[in-house]
Write a protein that holds these residues in place. Structure first.
Motif, PDB file in Angstrom:
ATOM      1  N   UNK A 216       0.811  -1.214   0.000  1.00 22.02           N
ATOM      2  CA  UNK A 216       0.000   0.000   0.000  1.00 22.02           C
ATOM      3  C   UNK A 216       0.842   1.260   0.000  1.00 22.02           C
ATOM      4  N   UNK A 217       1.904   1.274   0.780  1.00 25.88           N
ATOM      5  CA  UNK A 217       2.780   2.452   0.797  1.00 25.88           C
ATOM      6  C   UNK A 217       3.536   2.605  -0.513  1.00 25.88           C
ATOM      7  N   UNK A 218       3.901   1.500  -1.131  1.00 24.67           N
ATOM      8  CA  UNK A 218       4.557   1.574  -2.442  1.00 24.67           C
ATOM      9  C   UNK A 218       3.596   2.156  -3.475  1.00 24.67           C
ATOM     10  N   UNK A 219       2.316   1.757  -3.398  1.00 27.52           N
ATOM     11  CA  UNK A 219       1.317   2.308  -4.317  1.00 27.52           C
ATOM     12  C   UNK A 219       1.132   3.815  -4.114  1.00 27.52           C
ATOM     13  N   UNK A 220       1.330   4.293  -2.894  1.00 28.78           N
ATOM     14  CA  UNK A 220       1.190   5.724  -2.606  1.00 28.78           C
ATOM     15  C   UNK A 220       2.384   6.538  -3.078  1.00 28.78           C
ATOM     16  N   UNK A 221       3.516   5.897  -3.269  1.00 25.70           N
ATOM     17  CA  UNK A 221       4.728   6.655  -3.596  1.00 25.70           C
ATOM     18  C   UNK A 221       4.707   7.171  -5.027  1.00 25.70           C
ATOM     19  N   UNK A 222       5.569   8.099  -5.286  1.00 26.96           N
ATOM     20  CA  UNK A 222       5.691   8.679  -6.620  1.00 26.96           C
ATOM     21  C   UNK A 222       6.119  10.127  -6.516  1.00 26.96           C
ATOM     22  N   UNK A 223       6.397  10.692  -7.650  1.00 23.34           N
ATOM     23  CA  UNK A 223       6.828  12.085  -7.695  1.00 23.34           C
ATOM     24  C   UNK A 223       5.685  13.036  -7.408  1.00 23.34           C
ATOM     25  N   UNK A 224       6.024  14.181  -6.943  1.00 23.83           N
ATOM     26  CA  UNK A 224       5.024  15.197  -6.635  1.00 23.83           C
ATOM     27  C   UNK A 224       5.254  16.459  -7.441  1.00 23.83           C
ATOM     28  N   UNK A 225       4.463  17.434  -7.164  1.00 27.38           N
ATOM     29  CA  UNK A 225       4.596  18.723  -7.845  1.00 27.38           C
ATOM     30  C   UNK A 225       5.689  19.546  -7.186  1.00 27.38           C
TER      31      UNK A 225
ATOM     32  N   UNK B  74       7.648  23.677  -7.335  1.00 27.26           N
ATOM     33  CA  UNK B  74       7.292  25.077  -7.587  1.00 27.26           C
ATOM     34  C   UNK B  74       7.385  25.431  -9.066  1.00 27.26           C
ATOM     35  N   UNK B  75       8.245  24.707  -9.789  1.00 21.92           N
ATOM     36  CA  UNK B  75       8.412  24.999 -11.204  1.00 21.92           C
ATOM     37  C   UNK B  75       7.433  24.232 -12.096  1.00 21.92           C
ATOM     38  N   UNK B  76       6.985  23.058 -11.673  1.00 20.81           N
ATOM     39  CA  UNK B  76       6.130  22.221 -12.529  1.00 20.81           C
ATOM     40  C   UNK B  76       5.011  21.597 -11.702  1.00 20.81           C
ATOM     41  N   UNK B  77       3.850  21.517 -12.332  1.00 19.18           N
ATOM     42  CA  UNK B  77       2.691  20.887 -11.689  1.00 19.18           C
ATOM     43  C   UNK B  77       2.460  19.518 -12.331  1.00 19.18           C
ATOM     44  N   UNK B  78       2.341  18.495 -11.511  1.00 21.41           N
ATOM     45  CA  UNK B  78       2.073  17.139 -11.995  1.00 21.41           C
ATOM     46  C   UNK B  78       0.745  16.684 -11.400  1.00 21.41           C
ATOM     47  N   UNK B  79      -0.205  16.427 -12.256  1.00 25.80           N
ATOM     48  CA  UNK B  79      -1.535  16.011 -11.789  1.00 25.80           C
ATOM     49  C   UNK B  79      -1.550  14.585 -11.265  1.00 25.80           C
ATOM     50  N   UNK B  80      -0.458  13.849 -11.441  1.00 26.09           N
ATOM     51  CA  UNK B  80      -0.389  12.454 -10.986  1.00 26.09           C
ATOM     52  C   UNK B  80      -0.526  12.343  -9.468  1.00 26.09           C
ATOM     53  N   UNK B  81      -0.253  13.408  -8.763  1.00 26.59           N
ATOM     54  CA  UNK B  81      -0.364  13.376  -7.301  1.00 26.59           C
ATOM     55  C   UNK B  81      -1.812  13.147  -6.852  1.00 26.59           C
ATOM     56  N   UNK B  82      -2.759  13.466  -7.703  1.00 28.44           N
ATOM     57  CA  UNK B  82      -4.172  13.293  -7.383  1.00 28.44           C
ATOM     58  C   UNK B  82      -4.784  12.087  -8.090  1.00 28.44           C
ATOM     59  N   UNK B  83      -3.985  11.116  -8.472  1.00 25.70           N
ATOM     60  CA  UNK B  83      -4.506   9.945  -9.176  1.00 25.70           C
ATOM     61  C   UNK B  83      -5.314   9.061  -8.225  1.00 25.70           C
ATOM     62  N   UNK B  84      -6.201   8.266  -8.792  1.00 25.92           N
ATOM     63  CA  UNK B  84      -7.052   7.370  -7.991  1.00 25.92           C
ATOM     64  C   UNK B  84      -6.219   6.322  -7.260  1.00 25.92           C
ATOM     65  N   UNK B  85      -5.119   5.920  -7.853  1.00 26.65           N
ATOM     66  CA  UNK B  85      -4.249   4.931  -7.217  1.00 26.65           C
ATOM     67  C   UNK B  85      -3.694   5.461  -5.907  1.00 26.65           C
ATOM     68  N   UNK B  86      -3.287   6.714  -5.883  1.00 27.10           N
ATOM     69  CA  UNK B  86      -2.669   7.290  -4.695  1.00 27.10           C
ATOM     70  C   UNK B  86      -3.673   7.757  -3.658  1.00 27.10           C
ATOM     71  N   UNK B  87      -4.862   8.143  -4.090  1.00 33.33           N
ATOM     72  CA  UNK B  87      -5.835   8.706  -3.151  1.00 33.33           C
ATOM     73  C   UNK B  87      -6.848   7.673  -2.667  1.00 33.33           C
ATOM     74  N   UNK B  88      -7.178   6.703  -3.505  1.00 33.78           N
ATOM     75  CA  UNK B  88      -8.226   5.740  -3.141  1.00 33.78           C
ATOM     76  C   UNK B  88      -7.702   4.329  -2.933  1.00 33.78           C
TER      77      UNK B  88
END
Length: 99
Positions: free
Chosen positions: A26-35, A37-51
């Motif tokens: 579960x913690x591995x599924x939550x991991x990943x890059x974030x946004x 100040x220079x770039x916004x990545x919408x992946x931080x709000x993916x269903x995999x990480x939030x749900x």
């Protein structure tokens, strides 16, 4: 040390290890890059990480709680229901006692 005095048996430890592995997944599924100040990545709000990942972690924690609460079977309970071999041995013992 006597095995009968232990609070956990082998099954408890196996269930605890499985629960721990599920939490790690579960913690591995939550991991990943974030946004940044220079770039916004919408992946931080993916269903995999939030749900999905929090539900997987929750299931892992619940299974670990069950592994701790589960009461090991005692030797007396396992002998209470003998199989065919046990019935034959018990009938032989009762025949020798009657003679």
């Amino acid at each position: 040390m006597d095995r009968r005095n232990l609070a956990f048996d082998r099954t408890n430890f196996i269930l605890l290890a499985i629960g721990f592995a599920i939490v790690v997944i579960g913690f591995i599924l939550m991991s990943g890059g974030g946004s940044t100040e220079q770039a916004y990545h919408a992946d931080i709000f993916s269903a995999r990480r939030i749900k999905v990942a929090p539900v997987v972690c929750f299931i892992g924690f619940i299974s670990m709680i069950y592994a701790v609460i589960r009461k090991p079977k005692s030797d007396a309970e396992s002998v209470a229901v003998p199989g065919e071999a046990g019935r034959e041995a018990m009938s032989e013992v009762s025949e020798t006692e009657n003679n």
